[in-house]
Write an enzyme that holds these catalytic residues in place. Sequence first.
Site, short mmCIF file in Angstrom:
data_model
loop_
_atom_site.label_atom_id
_atom_site.label_comp_id
_atom_site.label_asym_id
_atom_site.label_seq_id
_atom_site.Cartn_x
_atom_site.Cartn_y
_atom_site.Cartn_z
N ARG A 117 0.81 -1.24 0.00
CA ARG A 117 0.00 0.00 0.00
C ARG A 117 0.83 1.27 0.00
NH1 ARG A 117 -2.91 -2.73 3.93
NH2 ARG A 117 -4.69 -3.85 3.04
N LYS A 139 3.12 11.65 -11.00
CA LYS A 139 2.27 10.76 -11.82
C LYS A 139 3.06 9.51 -12.13
CE LYS A 139 0.16 13.77 -15.08
NZ LYS A 139 -0.46 13.75 -16.41
N GLU A 181 10.17 18.85 -24.81
CA GLU A 181 9.38 19.25 -23.63
C GLU A 181 9.92 20.56 -23.06
OE1 GLU A 181 6.65 17.70 -23.03
OE2 GLU A 181 6.89 15.60 -23.61
N LYS A 219 8.24 22.96 -14.77
CA LYS A 219 7.35 21.81 -14.52
C LYS A 219 6.94 21.78 -13.05
CE LYS A 219 5.50 17.57 -14.86
NZ LYS A 219 5.47 16.30 -15.51
N GLU A 229 -3.95 17.76 -11.53
CA GLU A 229 -4.35 18.03 -12.91
C GLU A 229 -5.83 18.35 -13.03
OE1 GLU A 229 -2.39 15.53 -15.74
OE2 GLU A 229 -3.68 16.20 -17.36
N ARG A 233 -2.63 22.58 -14.80
CA ARG A 233 -1.61 21.65 -15.27
C ARG A 233 -1.83 21.27 -16.74
NH1 ARG A 233 0.61 16.74 -11.38
NH2 ARG A 233 1.97 15.72 -12.86
N ASN A 237 -0.22 20.22 -21.67
CA ASN A 237 -0.70 19.39 -22.79
C ASN A 237 -0.50 20.03 -24.15
OD1 ASN A 237 -1.55 17.47 -21.00
ND2 ASN A 237 -3.67 18.16 -20.95
N HIS A 240 0.34 18.14 -27.35
CA HIS A 240 0.16 16.71 -27.05
C HIS A 240 -1.09 16.09 -27.65
CE1 HIS A 240 3.58 17.27 -24.48
NE2 HIS A 240 3.55 16.02 -24.07
N HIS A 244 0.09 13.17 -29.68
CA HIS A 244 -0.22 11.77 -29.35
C HIS A 244 -0.79 11.04 -30.56
CE1 HIS A 244 -0.27 12.36 -24.73
NE2 HIS A 244 0.84 11.76 -25.12
N HIS A 260 8.40 10.10 -28.34
CA HIS A 260 7.34 10.97 -27.85
C HIS A 260 7.64 12.46 -28.14
CE1 HIS A 260 4.29 12.58 -25.18
NE2 HIS A 260 5.23 13.27 -24.56
#
Length: 363
Positions: A117, A139, A181, A219, A229, A233, A237, A240, A244, A260
């Site tokens: 946990r 994340k 980025e 960042k 988010e 945040r 994107n 993206h 993507h 990416h």
Amino acid sequence: MEVMEISAGGHPVVFGSDALRALDRRIGAEEYSRAFILGDENTLRHCLPELLAHVPRLRDAPTLAVAPGERSKDIAVCSDIWRHLAEMEADRHALLVCIGGGVVTDLGGFVAGTYKRGIRCVHVPTSLMGMVDAAIGGKTGVDLAGLKNMVGVFHDPLAVHVHTPFLKSLGKRELLNGLAEMLKHGLVWDAAAWNTIGEAPLHDIDALKPLVERSAAIKAEVVKADPRESGLRKVLNFGHTIGHGIEAHSWESPQRMLLHGEAVAIGMVCEAWLSWRMGLLSREDYDAIAMRLLALYKPYQFSSADNHRLIELMRNDKKNSGGRFRFTLLTAIGKAKVDVEVTAAQVQEALEHYRLLVREGGM
Ligand SMILES: NC(=O)c1ccc[n+]([C@@H]2O[C@H](COP(=O)([O-])OP(=O)(O)OC[C@H]3O[C@@H](n4cnc5c(N)ncnc54)[C@H](O)[C@@H]3O)[C@@H](O)[C@H]2O)c1
Ligand SMILES: [Zn+2]
């Protein structure tokens, strides 16, 4: 001791030439039962010796190695690591030190967030993408059935320690991947950062160091303002949504698979154009953005018959709820606007614009 520390909300990010020695002190100040190191075969070979040289407290830590590459972000790999940790009797007070690119920190963060946990972890990013983006913000996750980051949790590391000399063993393509980025951070948040990255000295890691640190700080600032988010945040994107789609499309023909960041660079050209087309961004700013990105990143060739598939791939993206497209667009270099609704026809126009731009090889 040259160390700087900034907050990313749930955890600090530590830079400076003594960032690794600061890690040794941080670990010394924690009460933990045993430390484990997770890396991939490349990062363990290129970066672990230097880590251990500066962080003597980790010298006896068992090392867990995964294969390099996105395929390690898999629940079966997590199972292996969970099992290994259990076999080595790692308890709830164990500490996992993740040394690697975004694959290792996403995977290791997820393993740490779920084992018993949740145990503590520390991230030591080694790729440019990891230093300015992936390791920061808590994340974590793995891929499922070919879809990225389908299973994961938010799990803040104790800290992220950024040691830029690790970049010396990273290839040029991986550097450009992370640079995309960094350029994005400038475009959505800090025009001065965009301007200075203009002359990014990719061959000179020492000269790159302050730019990497500024980008990681951007960042961290954005994450701190919106840790889960829910709004702000989303500025991250930018590039993206179309990026993507292009990335997924490139993966359908293995001989031209894009990284990416390479796909995001193309996405940023298209989305900067959309920003101009929708009256948000000046033509002058769009031209400057497109010129910079097209000079750095190789063109992606597709035919107009591919537009349909590209748009379909973008619709699968979790950001596009209810079949509508919600973009983060630019209102100026250094300023973004989130949740701008865009129609499929406008997306198609942007793709068509990019396609003709690179086919003709000019602006
Ligand atoms: N959690 C987040 O917020 C977030 C943000 C961005 C990206 N990501 C994830 O990050 C991953 C991509 O990260 P990445 O680009 O770092 O990929 P990666 O971790 O696969 O690293 C790229 C390659 O470089 C090698 N490498 C890393 N550091 C090295 C070094 N110092 N010297 C030599 N080789 C080195 C790795 O072994 C690998 O082969 C993706 O899975 C993406 O989803 C996550
Ligand atoms: Zn990205």
